[in-house]
Design a protein around this motif. Structure first.
Motif, PDB file in Angstrom:
ATOM      1  N   HIS A 183      -7.517  -5.521  -0.356  1.00 16.04           N
ATOM      2  CA  HIS A 183      -6.917  -4.407  -0.165  1.00 16.04           C
ATOM      3  C   HIS A 183      -6.018  -4.044  -1.474  1.00 16.04           C
ATOM      4  CE1 HIS A 183      -8.635  -3.798   3.884  1.00 16.04           C
ATOM      5  NE2 HIS A 183      -7.974  -4.622   4.312  1.00 16.04           N
TER       6      HIS A 183
ATOM      7  N   GLN B  34      -7.917  -2.904   8.800  1.00 18.84           N
ATOM      8  CA  GLN B  34      -7.496  -4.128   7.738  1.00 18.84           C
ATOM      9  C   GLN B  34      -8.420  -5.281   8.326  1.00 18.84           C
ATOM     10  OE1 GLN B  34      -3.313  -4.566   8.097  1.00 18.84           O
ATOM     11  NE2 GLN B  34      -3.347  -6.395   6.483  1.00 18.84           N
TER      12      GLN B  34
ATOM     13  N   ASP C 188     -14.602  -0.961   7.069  1.00 21.00           N
ATOM     14  CA  ASP C 188     -13.596  -1.409   6.188  1.00 21.00           C
ATOM     15  C   ASP C 188     -12.571  -0.321   6.363  1.00 21.00           C
ATOM     16  OD1 ASP C 188     -14.885   0.992   5.319  1.00 21.00           O
ATOM     17  OD2 ASP C 188     -14.933   0.591   3.276  1.00 21.00           O
TER      18      ASP C 188
ATOM     19  N   GLN D  65      -7.753 -11.064   2.515  1.00 22.31           N
ATOM     20  CA  GLN D  65      -7.731  -9.522   3.019  1.00 22.31           C
ATOM     21  C   GLN D  65      -6.667  -8.840   1.985  1.00 22.31           C
ATOM     22  OE1 GLN D  65      -5.172  -7.573   4.478  1.00 22.31           O
ATOM     23  NE2 GLN D  65      -3.717  -9.416   4.717  1.00 22.31           N
TER      24      GLN D  65
ATOM     25  N   ARG E 105       0.804  -1.131   0.044  1.00 22.68           N
ATOM     26  CA  ARG E 105      -0.039  -0.123  -0.105  1.00 22.68           C
ATOM     27  C   ARG E 105       0.907   1.353   0.111  1.00 22.68           C
ATOM     28  NH1 ARG E 105      -5.832  -0.521   0.999  1.00 22.68           N
ATOM     29  NH2 ARG E 105      -5.762   1.626   1.275  1.00 22.68           N
TER      30      ARG E 105
END
Length: 1048
Positions: free
Chosen positions: A337, A630, A627, A333, A258
């Motif tokens: 993401h 995490q 949301d 997850q 990220r």
């Protein structure tokens, strides 16, 4: 069997009423019946566990082992065995491995409680760090890190650094586990711990990866620069890491990605935002802004996913099939993401599979599915039936499945879902029924075409016998009626009649609010309801009383003729109520609606205040705002930030430099990677000696001595030792002289300036000469040249006896040993190989293509009557970190041929573990393995006496291993000692001024760690062998091999 000595005798329960009636477990004393955990008498306290203490003090290992098994069993059952600490800790030096393992298990449990006694044995734990058994070394470090005393922080730090360089990956894993413990004890050690973490992050072993990433997360999660160089390695190792480590690494890589990659859905999100603005905007300015944004979207570069981003997604996808639910949840997850919207759907099937697991797993998975289904509804629609509720499901699971079904509801499947809801309403679980009614209300709110159907169904529930069902229906109907009150006045009238029967406060309050809010639609019924409520006002709950006051105020403003007296009566009752909220509300409303001289101007706006149109409530999912946590984290599960939670970073606006993840192997002067020439605890002395002799293959890039200089140097060596120097392979010397002379001529200044066709023509002539030379020598060198592993020209190999002790060679130039007795090992027996026999030996020559590989010479003999074709290595399966460089395929081995030689390279990672691979022919596959002796994992290094002493002084303490031995008669001469030591290990002789000392030096091939050997002769046949090396396991094994060579 007789009882153990010291065990107290039993007294009958009848004679002693305080005695326990149940027998005690082995090693325990009777306890009082009334107070479990308290001993019977003071003498019982003194003699507690005496039998176990005597067994631990015994000289027999079998008794000690039995005692330790019973003690560990007591700990496993939750019994307190701390009083046995002094008796147990004495056995930490026991030579029996099984006893020692159990002792360390006990010490790990009680070291923190009995810190003073543990400190007394700290020297024993330090000795355990040098034990040959990796389990003992790891256990010793685990115990040491469990002693929470600040005074031993330097010792713990030293032990962790040593363990981080251990040959065993299990010990390195334990070192990674000890890092967070030391950091929590003394955070000032952070800088040194970061250095250890950086070293362990570079470890190629899957066993270590998860543990060191966990240490990284605990100590320095902000140091993301440590991950750059190891990112691709972690992605590639992920599939082979243990499950616990996979979860840790995936969560860390999610946050890393990220911060380092662009959002794969950035263009779609911009389009969605612009579409929303265009829908809601009505002014010309909004239209202009929308056009400007649309123009910027066209100009924006199309998104191209970073290859490293794709690598992470590709390598984690197979883990969706993991048997471990935590791993599957971690990958899910990560995809949610990080992945593009088109690829997120692959996680749905894996998550649905987890719904067949244990209830606790279902609960966590459904929590995350409920969050995902809000933004990615289409992902789970094909699996709608998997969320249908079973009668055996617990209430928490039922409510979560209802949440998911409600999120997935759309105009296509709403009829199916409502039929399911009708079945659920008949359940005996009242909480579940209430949640179902709320779910029906949400479906009616979100899907307009079924609103009337849902409302009629809820109205039918008002006649249900269960009061809780009716009450929940009233609450939901109240919210639905706010959307279209004018069309449903009959429903309001019907609900007004329920005030006589419904006793649930929330339902009564909801009915009163509806009647008061829409009193104009029911002008005749509302005053009558107020009359009934005024009668029972004093007996109502507070929430109902507040709504009665509100109803009275609204009727006073709209129908004051019928309700004026009732309103005053209700306000007078409320004025003296016990609840101050009700008293304050009554005084406030009285001043607001009843005009007086003191009421002021606010009285004019009473109708606007009470009868203002109120917006319809929006029934939303409770998971809508989760949301931002995490997925899969404890914070998401609790919907609150937990201790230690790290926020998920936002996507960067511009992509950071991707080159930071490039790993470049920079070659040093001897072809060794720079990582192995310094740092990481490896040895790199500064050599200042001018007397150097370079003997190295040309592939290393070093310049070679011309033939004349080489022979002159060898002549000096002969004079120094008085021995004959035998040159092997004289043809190669002439070749070397040609190549070296050409190099020497090309290095002159005048020829460097001349460029053009002249140099090119000379080069062509030299190449033609070399080709002719090779053709002449092809029959003689067929065995080696066919393998393609050695260059056509190389340096003559000098016997060890010819090497003068005064000759000093550069440390980075690892020399090849001289010809001598090379031990041959059998790789494939001719019976097993059906006539094909294969032997191998360690040639002790540098492997030209990679200096970190050990050269293994393989000799193949075809003892059959047929040709053997296509000899090759297939499917090498080395352990993690090992590398195998196969030899080129041999096209054909003639019948009865012997001595076909090829050379292959193996990087054993400084380990004696076997390298496994398949030796294949055109018809058969043979599984074979090569296991190196520890002495073949190193290459000789020649140094001066002063340099030897200097480096030996750095390798003391746990890096020094000493063994006393008695030399045999035949092994007491200088020549015999040197011969035996050099045959046991590939080491170089170091000059020594003392007559009774022999020194040798070498470097491990893979890591370049220095190994120093000293043999000191004493009186008679006695001698002492000392090995100094930061690789403690290699040092221990090397001592055994050298002692065996000198004694047998």
């Amino acid at each position: 069997m007789a009882p153990f000595p010291g065990r107290s005798r039993w007294r009958s329960p009848a004679a002693d009423p305080t005695a326990c009636c149940s027998p005690c477990l082995p090693g325990e004393q009777p306890r009082a019946a009334g107070d479990e955990g308290q001993l019977l008498t003071a003498p019982g306290l003194l003699h507690r566990h005496d039998d176990l203490k005597e067994m631990l003090d015994s000289n027999k290992d079998s008794l000690k082992l039995e005692a330790m098994k019973r003690i560990v069993a007591m700990i496993a059952r939750g019994k307190n065995a701390s009083d046995l600490f002094p008796a147990v800790v004495k056995n930490v030096a026991c030579k029996n491995i099984e006893v020692k393992k159990l002792v360390y298990v006990y010490l790990v449990r009680y070291a923190e409680e009995q810190q003073d006694l543990a400190l007394l044995s700290i020297s024993t734990f330090q000795r355990g760090l040098k034990d040959p058994n990796q389990l003992i070394r790891a256990s010793a470090l685990r115990v040491l890190s469990s002693i929470r005393v600040p005074i031993i922080v330097p010792i713990m730090m030293l032990a962790i650094k040593e363990a981080a360089s251990d040959m065993s990956p299990y010990v390195r894993k334990t070192a990674a586990h000890a890092i967070p413990k030391l950091y929590s004890l003394d955070s000032d050690q952070k800088d040194q711990l970061i250095e250890v973490i950086e070293k362990l992050l570079a470890d190629k072993t899957t066993l270590v990866a998860g543990s060191v990433v966990m240490a990284f997360e605990e100590v320095c999660p902000e140091r993301i620069d440590l991950i750059h160089k190891n990112y691709r390695k972690l992605c590639n190792l992920l599939i082979d890491v243990e499950e616990w480590g996979q979860v840790v690494i995936i969560n860390m890589l999610t946050r890393y990605a990220r911060t380092q990659f662009l959002s794969p859905n950035q263009n779609e999100s911009l389009l969605e935002d612009s579409a929303e603005k265009a829908f809601y905007g009505s002014d010309e300015e909004d239209t202009k802004d929308a056009k400007a944004e649309a123009t910027s979207l066209v100009k924006r570069k199309p998104y191209v996913m970073d290859p490293d981003h794709r690598l992470l997604l590709r390598n984690t996808k197979p883990l969706l099939q993991s048997r471990n639910a935590a791993v599957v949840m971690a990958v899910a997850q990560l995809y949610f993401h990080l992945a593009p919207k088109a690829e997120v759907g692959v996680i749905a099937k894996a998550l649905v599979r987890l719904l067949r697991s244990h209830r606790s797993v279902q609960y966590v998975v459904l929590q995350n599915v409920a969050t995902m289904s809000i933004k990615r509804r289409g992902m789970f629609e094909p699996y709608l039936k998997s969320f249908y509720i079973r009668s055996t499901d617990p209430t928490q699971i039922k409510i979560l499945k209802l949440e998911v079904l409600t999120n997935l509801a759309n105009e296509t499947n709403i009829s199916t879902i409502l039929r399911e809801f009708q079945t659920y309403i008949r359940s005996m679980d009242k909480d579940f029924v209430a949640a179902t009614i709320q779910a029906i209300g949400r479906c009616a709110t979100n899907i307009g075409k079924v609103r009337d159907t849902c409302l009629n169904g809820l109205v039918q529930l008002l006649s249900n016998r269960d009061e809780l069902v009716v009450a929940e229906s009233v609450v939901v109907i109240k919210k639905l009626l706010q959307m279209q009150p004018a069309q449903h006045s009959e429903i309001i009238k019907h609900m007004a009649k329920l005030t006589d029967n419904i006793q649930v406060p929330m339902a009564r309050a909801s009915i009163l609010w509806l009647i008061g809010e829409y009193c104009e639609h029911v002008p005749k019924i509302a005053p009558d309801v107020l009359r009934k409520m005024a009668k029972s006002f004093t007996n109502e709950e507070d929430i109902v009383k507040l709504q009665v006051i509100n109803l009275a105020a609204k009727l006073y403003l709209t129908n004051s003729k019928q309700s004026k007296l009732l309103t005053q009566y209700v306000l007078n009752l409320a004025k003296y109520d016990q609840n101050y909220d009700i008293r304050d509300r009554a005084r406030f409303i009285r001043q607001l609606i009843v005009p007086t001289e003191k009421s002021g101007a606010l009285n004019k706006y009473a109708k606007k205040l009470f009868l203002a149109q109120k917006p319809a409530p929006i029934l939303e999912s409770s998971f809508k705002d989760r949301d931002h946590f995490q997925l899969g984290s404890l914070s998401h599960l609790l919907n609150a930030k937990a201790v230690g939670y790290q926020e998920l970073p936002d996507w960067p606006d511009e992509a950071p430099d991707p080159s930071v993840r490039n790993v470049e192997v920079v070659r040093g002067s001897a072809g060794l990677p720079r990582a192995h020439q310094g740092g990481g605890g490896h040895w790199e002395p500064r050599w200042r000696s001018s007397r150097t002799l370079t003997v190295s293959p040309s592939s290393t890039g070093t310049k070679h001595l011309p033939t004349g200089e080489l022979q002159q140097a060898l002549g000096q060596l002969q004079q120094g030792r008085g021995e004959t120097c035998l040159l092997a392979e004289p043809e190669s010397v002439s070749e070397e002289s040609e190549s070296s002379s050409s190099e020497g001529s090309s290095s002159s200044g005048s020829e460097e300036e001349e460029e053009g066709s002249g140099d090119q023509s000379e080069d062509k002539e030299e190449e033609e000469k070399r080709k002719k030379k090779k053709e002449k020598e092809a029959p003689r060198k067929a065995s080696l040249e066919s393998a393609g592993r050695y260059p056509a020209h190389h340096v003559p190999w000098v016997p060890r006896a010819a090497c003068s002790p005064m000759a000093v060679l550069a440390p980075s130039q690892l020399l090849s040993p001289a010809f001598g007795s090379v031990r041959t090992y059998e790789l494939l027996h001719r019976m097993t190989g059906e006539g094909l026999s294969v032997e191998y030996c360690f040639s002790r020559r540098p492997f030209p293509h990679d200096p970190h590989m050990v050269a293994v010479q393989i000799q193949i003999s075809n003892n059959t009557d047929a040709e053997v074709k296509s000899l090759r290595i297939s499917e090498p399966k080395p352990l993690s970190g090992m590398r195998i460089q196969e030899f080129p395929e041999i096209g054909m081995a003639q019948p009865g041929s012997e001595g076909s030689c090829v050379v292959m390279g193996i990087d054993f990672c400084d380990s004696t573990q076997a390298a496994n691979f398949q030796l294949c022919t055109h018809t058969r596959h043979f599984y074979v393995s090569i296991q190196p002796p520890v002495g073949e994992l190193m290459a000789p290094v020649f140094m001066s006496e002063n340099e030897f002493k200097k480096e030996q002084g750095k390798l003391t303490g746990m890096s020094e291993i000493t063994e006393k031995l008695t030399l045999l008669e035949k092994c007491r001469s200088d020549h015999a000692i040197v011969q035996q030591v050099t045959s046991a290990a590939n080491v170089g002789r170091v000059p020594c001024g003392a007559d009774n000392e022999y020194r040798f030096a070498a470097k491990t091939v893979t890591s370049g760690s220095l190994v120093l050997i000293t043999l000191e002769k004493r009186e008679g046949a006695a001698a002492q062998l000392t090995v100094n090396s930061e690789k403690m396991v290699i040092g221990t094994m090397l001592v055994k091999d050298i002692v065996q060579a000198l004694v047998q």
